[in-house]
Design a protein around this motif. Structure first.
Motif, PDB file in Angstrom:
ATOM      1  N   CYS A   1       0.864  -1.181   0.000  1.00  0.00           N
ATOM      2  CA  CYS A   1       0.000   0.000   0.000  1.00  0.00           C
ATOM      3  C   CYS A   1       0.891   1.217   0.000  1.00  0.00           C
ATOM      4  O   CYS A   1       2.097   1.130   0.202  1.00  0.00           O
ATOM      5  CB  CYS A   1      -0.925   0.025   1.236  1.00  0.00           C
ATOM      6  SG  CYS A   1      -0.062   0.234   2.805  1.00  0.00           S
TER       7      CYS A   1
ATOM      8  N   ASP B   1      -4.709  -2.200   7.927  1.00  0.00           N
ATOM      9  CA  ASP B   1      -5.400  -3.228   7.131  1.00  0.00           C
ATOM     10  C   ASP B   1      -4.390  -4.168   6.472  1.00  0.00           C
ATOM     11  O   ASP B   1      -4.651  -5.386   6.355  1.00  0.00           O
ATOM     12  CB  ASP B   1      -6.260  -2.570   6.045  1.00  0.00           C
ATOM     13  CG  ASP B   1      -7.445  -1.801   6.621  1.00  0.00           C
ATOM     14  OD1 ASP B   1      -7.792  -2.041   7.795  1.00  0.00           O
ATOM     15  OD2 ASP B   1      -7.996  -0.947   5.898  1.00  0.00           O
ATOM     16  N   LEU B   2      -3.256  -3.631   6.058  1.00  0.00           N
ATOM     17  CA  LEU B   2      -2.228  -4.459   5.432  1.00  0.00           C
ATOM     18  C   LEU B   2      -1.678  -5.480   6.423  1.00  0.00           C
ATOM     19  O   LEU B   2      -1.449  -6.650   6.061  1.00  0.00           O
ATOM     20  CB  LEU B   2      -1.100  -3.575   4.894  1.00  0.00           C
ATOM     21  CG  LEU B   2       0.067  -4.297   4.212  1.00  0.00           C
ATOM     22  CD1 LEU B   2      -0.404  -5.073   2.979  1.00  0.00           C
ATOM     23  CD2 LEU B   2       1.169  -3.301   3.825  1.00  0.00           C
TER      24      LEU B   2
ATOM     25  N   LYS C   1      -3.297  -6.852   8.919  1.00  0.00           N
ATOM     26  CA  LYS C   1      -4.319  -7.908   9.072  1.00  0.00           C
ATOM     27  C   LYS C   1      -4.338  -8.839   7.856  1.00  0.00           C
ATOM     28  O   LYS C   1      -4.526 -10.057   7.992  1.00  0.00           O
ATOM     29  CB  LYS C   1      -5.685  -7.260   9.294  1.00  0.00           C
ATOM     30  CG  LYS C   1      -5.826  -6.568  10.649  1.00  0.00           C
ATOM     31  CD  LYS C   1      -7.232  -6.051  10.862  1.00  0.00           C
ATOM     32  CE  LYS C   1      -7.374  -5.378  12.216  1.00  0.00           C
ATOM     33  NZ  LYS C   1      -7.140  -6.318  13.348  1.00  0.00           N
ATOM     34  N   LYS C   2      -4.179  -8.257   6.686  1.00  0.00           N
ATOM     35  CA  LYS C   2      -4.164  -9.074   5.467  1.00  0.00           C
ATOM     36  C   LYS C   2      -2.998 -10.066   5.488  1.00  0.00           C
ATOM     37  O   LYS C   2      -3.158 -11.255   5.179  1.00  0.00           O
ATOM     38  CB  LYS C   2      -4.053  -8.154   4.254  1.00  0.00           C
ATOM     39  CG  LYS C   2      -4.123  -8.850   2.904  1.00  0.00           C
ATOM     40  CD  LYS C   2      -5.564  -9.071   2.505  1.00  0.00           C
ATOM     41  CE  LYS C   2      -5.684  -9.537   1.066  1.00  0.00           C
ATOM     42  NZ  LYS C   2      -7.081  -9.627   0.619  1.00  0.00           N
ATOM     43  N   LEU C   3      -1.831  -9.567   5.888  1.00  0.00           N
ATOM     44  CA  LEU C   3      -0.637 -10.403   5.857  1.00  0.00           C
ATOM     45  C   LEU C   3      -0.645 -11.458   6.958  1.00  0.00           C
ATOM     46  O   LEU C   3       0.097 -12.445   6.876  1.00  0.00           O
ATOM     47  CB  LEU C   3       0.612  -9.534   5.958  1.00  0.00           C
ATOM     48  CG  LEU C   3       0.868  -8.619   4.754  1.00  0.00           C
ATOM     49  CD1 LEU C   3       2.053  -7.712   5.007  1.00  0.00           C
ATOM     50  CD2 LEU C   3       1.101  -9.441   3.484  1.00  0.00           C
TER      51      LEU C   3
ATOM     52  N   LYS D   1      -2.780 -13.537   7.315  1.00  0.00           N
ATOM     53  CA  LYS D   1      -3.298 -14.745   6.683  1.00  0.00           C
ATOM     54  C   LYS D   1      -2.173 -15.658   6.207  1.00  0.00           C
ATOM     55  O   LYS D   1      -2.387 -16.873   6.024  1.00  0.00           O
ATOM     56  CB  LYS D   1      -4.198 -14.385   5.506  1.00  0.00           C
ATOM     57  CG  LYS D   1      -5.464 -13.633   5.921  1.00  0.00           C
ATOM     58  CD  LYS D   1      -6.299 -13.266   4.703  1.00  0.00           C
ATOM     59  CE  LYS D   1      -7.557 -12.502   5.101  1.00  0.00           C
ATOM     60  NZ  LYS D   1      -8.368 -12.120   3.909  1.00  0.00           N
TER      61      LYS D   1
ATOM     62  N   GLN E   1      -2.551  -5.214  -1.846  1.00  0.00           N
ATOM     63  CA  GLN E   1      -2.539  -6.121  -0.697  1.00  0.00           C
ATOM     64  C   GLN E   1      -2.408  -7.579  -1.141  1.00  0.00           C
ATOM     65  O   GLN E   1      -1.667  -8.365  -0.530  1.00  0.00           O
ATOM     66  CB  GLN E   1      -3.810  -5.934   0.124  1.00  0.00           C
ATOM     67  CG  GLN E   1      -3.866  -4.635   0.906  1.00  0.00           C
ATOM     68  CD  GLN E   1      -5.056  -4.607   1.854  1.00  0.00           C
ATOM     69  OE1 GLN E   1      -5.811  -5.589   1.965  1.00  0.00           O
ATOM     70  NE2 GLN E   1      -5.223  -3.497   2.545  1.00  0.00           N
ATOM     71  N   ASN E   2      -3.126  -7.942  -2.180  1.00  0.00           N
ATOM     72  CA  ASN E   2      -3.078  -9.327  -2.650  1.00  0.00           C
ATOM     73  C   ASN E   2      -1.691  -9.687  -3.173  1.00  0.00           C
ATOM     74  O   ASN E   2      -1.205 -10.808  -2.965  1.00  0.00           O
ATOM     75  CB  ASN E   2      -4.127  -9.552  -3.743  1.00  0.00           C
ATOM     76  CG  ASN E   2      -5.539  -9.523  -3.174  1.00  0.00           C
ATOM     77  OD1 ASN E   2      -5.756  -9.821  -1.998  1.00  0.00           O
ATOM     78  ND2 ASN E   2      -6.512  -9.167  -4.006  1.00  0.00           N
TER      79      ASN E   2
ATOM     80  N   LEU F   1       0.422 -10.306  -0.158  1.00  0.00           N
ATOM     81  CA  LEU F   1       0.104 -11.590   0.465  1.00  0.00           C
ATOM     82  C   LEU F   1       0.704 -12.749  -0.335  1.00  0.00           C
ATOM     83  O   LEU F   1       1.199 -13.733   0.241  1.00  0.00           O
ATOM     84  CB  LEU F   1      -1.408 -11.753   0.585  1.00  0.00           C
ATOM     85  CG  LEU F   1      -1.905 -13.056   1.214  1.00  0.00           C
ATOM     86  CD1 LEU F   1      -1.355 -13.219   2.626  1.00  0.00           C
ATOM     87  CD2 LEU F   1      -3.428 -13.101   1.219  1.00  0.00           C
TER      88      LEU F   1
ATOM     89  N   ASN G   1      -6.853  -3.248  -3.119  1.00  0.00           N
ATOM     90  CA  ASN G   1      -6.884  -4.698  -2.875  1.00  0.00           C
ATOM     91  C   ASN G   1      -5.816  -5.412  -3.684  1.00  0.00           C
ATOM     92  O   ASN G   1      -5.222  -6.402  -3.228  1.00  0.00           O
ATOM     93  CB  ASN G   1      -8.264  -5.267  -3.222  1.00  0.00           C
ATOM     94  CG  ASN G   1      -9.320  -4.860  -2.207  1.00  0.00           C
ATOM     95  OD1 ASN G   1      -9.002  -4.653  -1.039  1.00  0.00           O
ATOM     96  ND2 ASN G   1     -10.566  -4.763  -2.649  1.00  0.00           N
TER      97      ASN G   1
END
Length: 722
Positions: free
Chosen positions: A437, A488-489, A491-493, A495, A447-448, A451, A444
């Motif tokens: 970001c 937010d990044l 939290k995404k990572l 995963k 972020q994807n 990830l 998105n």
């Protein structure tokens, strides 16, 4: 030029020539400046003419030996008495070679290296023609919402005072008149600029005089005692009166009590700002109040040159007051040797050789490694292993915006970003990169992509923080979390279920509670300067061991602010014995304590404190006592520990803090090595300002605390007998 000659020169000056020594202008007003645009328009806007410019006393913001020599040469041709200009600039944490921001330097607790950084900055500035730096800023700050906290060295008056003296020594040298390649210092901002209501820049400051003297004035006094030549007034009010028009502050405390005989300068435009403050009707009244209060130089407004002559003619202002101020300015020019050599150290050829030299960059790198604080390190994730595959993600992964505010001559392009620093250690085969970001926005898709690479590696290094524009002057923030897109990044990572290290680039303490819960390690890099990425890599791979300790508390929540270690007890303290659980001073929803306290910082090794003892439990005015502790490196790597001494006055004439820093020592230990660390406790260290403002100690009970930070300490009681 000796005093007799200066006074003779003063006698040759007309009243208007005296008064024009008071005005400070930007380079574009001067012939010889590289600015080639229209000069008459800006002069008209300011209400001055060519004659005033030709007789003016100082310049702010010129840069480069060539430009400064040209301006000075042209000025001397046009000035009737050949009085040279003073060139001043904000050389705060480096000239071209940029060091970590002052708040980061505060976290090094390294006085020698702080002094060396100022010496390097002075060398680069002086060969570029600068005579005076508007530094150090010694304002005590307890509110991280305040943007200029990055320019402070923290929340403690003792540590701030020691660093203030170190910076003055570095900039000025042992003898400003006879030490080449040094600059005069202008301490700022007098006074209490770091305590605005709501943490909002330029806002009201309102506190008792006892509070002012006890916590906010000591660092200014320390810098002046070390020989600082100038002091700058602050934008704020003090006891309801703006500093620039505050006679008690400038003449009462500064001149009469402290015997300061140097130059007082207003901050940018602050003489005229007495009008919107509501203490002056117009520029004439503003000029009167500022000169009577004790302001010598007016920065970038023209109230003095427009109105002082009339005020003298009407006998509202004694010309002797004008003469005193002019003489102070002439003395500073003389101390700098400008009457004999108006170009001082300015030398374009020399500047090209020394500015951003390898040696200077190495000092910047060393200071950065000693300023970066390891805040969290679960499972001993750091240091990294060079065989690991690493994802480097985040808006600061490859960003060159790591110099921070007040680095106006620094080159972002020549700064080493985090990715490049890591690349120097392990090579491209070990690193995968994704932006994830931007600082405040993202998609998105970004972020994807982040990830995806996170799933392919052993560990994630996440480079987050504030842009340099998000801290510094006029950059107060009510919400001091990381921007939401960065949260937010994280939290995404999560995963990816991989170990995650956050490296922070910022100019203030942030609310990191949610971050600390989500990630494994946190490295507070601040704005680390020109060599930032290389210094971070040195620490992340264990080539250097973190030793920095916080010089300011990090809040658990922004709702605690101000939160600082040396707070008072209350009548219903949270941990009082037999207190009812509800009716004590506490929050219902968060702890009272900060997330990371003053003095806190982790290492890759562990230090044991044992056998803490006092040489005597009784002391007198004439007989100090010694506190000592055995410090052992109980780990496997060499490391430095900053041992901290605090003292509590158990019962005072006024309420006293829970504890106060009174000393610190940085100790280097090999694995398994033990050293005894000791401090002498004197009666002078026990003094404080009483309700009548007398500065003295009280007999009675005290507690000495020794340990690794302001919370993790061992307590030893003693008595002062009088």
């Amino acid at each position: 030029m000796n005093e007799e000659k200066l006074k003779y020169l003063l006698k040759q000056m007309t009243l208007d020539e005296k008064i024009t020594q008071f005005i400070q202008l930007v380079p574009q007003f001067y012939e010889g400046s590289k600015y080639k645009g229209d000069k008459t328009g800006p002069m008209t806007d300011l209400g001055i003419n060519k004659e005033i410019v030709q007789n003016s006393g100082s310049v702010i913001g010129a840069s480069g030996a060539k430009e400064i020599i040209n301006i000075q040469e042209t000025h001397l041709k046009n000035n009737r008495l050949g009085i040279p200009l003073l060139f001043m600039a904000d050389i705060v944490h480096g000239f071209k070679t940029i060091f970590p921001v002052p708040l980061a330097i505060g976290c090094s607790w390294d006085l020698d290296l702080a002094e060396k950084s100022a010496q390097v900055a002075a060398l680069e500035a002086s060969v570029s023609g600068i005579h005076v730096t508007f530094a150090p800023m010694v304002d005590l700050v307890r509110d991280p919402r305040f943007g200029r906290v990055m320019e402070s060295t923290g929340e403690d008056p003792y540590l701030n005072s020691q660093l203030a003296k170190a910076f003055v020594r570095g900039f000025q040298g042992p003898d400003l008149e006879n030490t080449p390649y040094r600059v005069a210092t202008c301490v700022k901002h007098f006074a209490a600029y770091g305590a605005p209501e709501g943490g909002r820049d330029y806002n009201t400051v309102d506190m008792s005089e006892r509070q002012l003297r006890e916590y906010y004035l000591p660092a200014y006094k320390a810098a002046l005692d070390e020989g600082a030549q100038m002091i700058m007034t602050s934008f704020n009010t003090v006891n309801g009166i703006p500093s620039t028009g505050n006679r008690k502050l400038l003449r009462g405390i500064l001149r009469d009590e402290w015997n300061f005989d140097g130059v007082v300068i207003s901050d940018w435009g602050s003489v005229k700002e007495l009008i919107p403050h509501g203490v002056a009707t117009n520029e004439l009244e503003a000029a009167y109040k500022a000169i009577v209060a004790g302001v010598d130089i007016e920065m970038m407004t023209a109230a003095y040159v427009k109105h002082l002559s009339w005020l003298v003619g009407m006998e509202a202002v004694d010309e002797a007051l004008i003469d005193e101020a002019v003489l102070r300015i002439l003395r500073l020019k003389s101390k700098l040797g400008l009457f004999e050599n108006p170009y001082r150290g300015a030398d374009e050829a020399v500047s090209k050789k020394i500015i951003m030299s390898k040696q200077h960059r190495e000092i910047s790198r060393e200071l950065a490694t000693k300023s970066i604080v390891l805040l969290q390190n679960k499972y001993h994730l750091l240091p990294l292993q060079k065989e690991q595959k690493i994802a480097v993600i985040g808006p600061f992964a490859k960003s060159h915006d790591i110099l921070g505010p007040w680095s106006w001559l620094g080159s972002k392009e020549e700064a080493i970003p985090l990715y490049d620093g890591l690349l120097e250690k392990v090579g491209a085969h070990s690193l995968l990169y994704a932006e994830g970001c931007e600082i405040e926005v993202g998609t998105n898709e970004q972020q994807n992509a982040a990830l995806k690479i996170a799933e392919e590696v052993d560990v994630i290094v996440l480079a987050l923080g504030e842009s340099s524009e998000m801290s510094g002057e006029a950059a107060s923030r009510a919400d001091i979390h990381l921007p939401q897109v960065q949260l937010d990044l994280i939290k995404k990572l999560k995963k990816a279920n991989k170990p995650m290290i956050v490296v922070l680039f910022n100019g203030r303490p942030l609310d990191l509670h949610s971050v600390s819960c989500e990630v494994d390690a946190i490295l507070e890099a601040w704005f680390p300067g020109t060599e930032g990425g290389a210094a971070i890599a040195d620490l992340m791979f264990g080539d250097k061991n973190p030793s920095a300790k916080l010089s300011i508390s990090f809040p658990y929540s922004v709702g605690q602010i101000p939160v600082y270690y040396n707070h008072f007890h209350t009548g219903r303290p949270k941990n009082a014995p037999n207190a009812e659980e509800k009716y004590v001073s506490k929050y219902l929803d968060i702890p009272n304590e900060p997330l990371f306290s003053f003095g806190f910082g982790l290492s890759y090794t562990t230090f044991l404190y044992r056998n803490a003892k006092l040489s005597d439990r009784m002391m007198t005015v004439e007989t100090p006592i010694t506190i000592s502790v055995d410090l052992t490196n109980d780990g496997d790597v060499k490391g430095a520990e900053i041992v901290q001494l605090y003292i509590q006055d158990v019962v005072g004439e006024v309420v006293r803090p829970l504890k106060e820093l009174k000393g610190f020592k940085k100790v280097m230990l090999n694995p398994g090595e033990t050293k005894t660390v000791s401090f002498i406790i004197t009666e002078e260290q026990l003094r404080y300002h009483h309700s009548d403002l007398q500065y003295k100690s009280d007999p009675g009970a005290f507690v000495a605390y020794i340990g690794t930070n302001s919370y993790d300490v061992q307590a030893l009681p003693f008595q002062l007998i009088k």
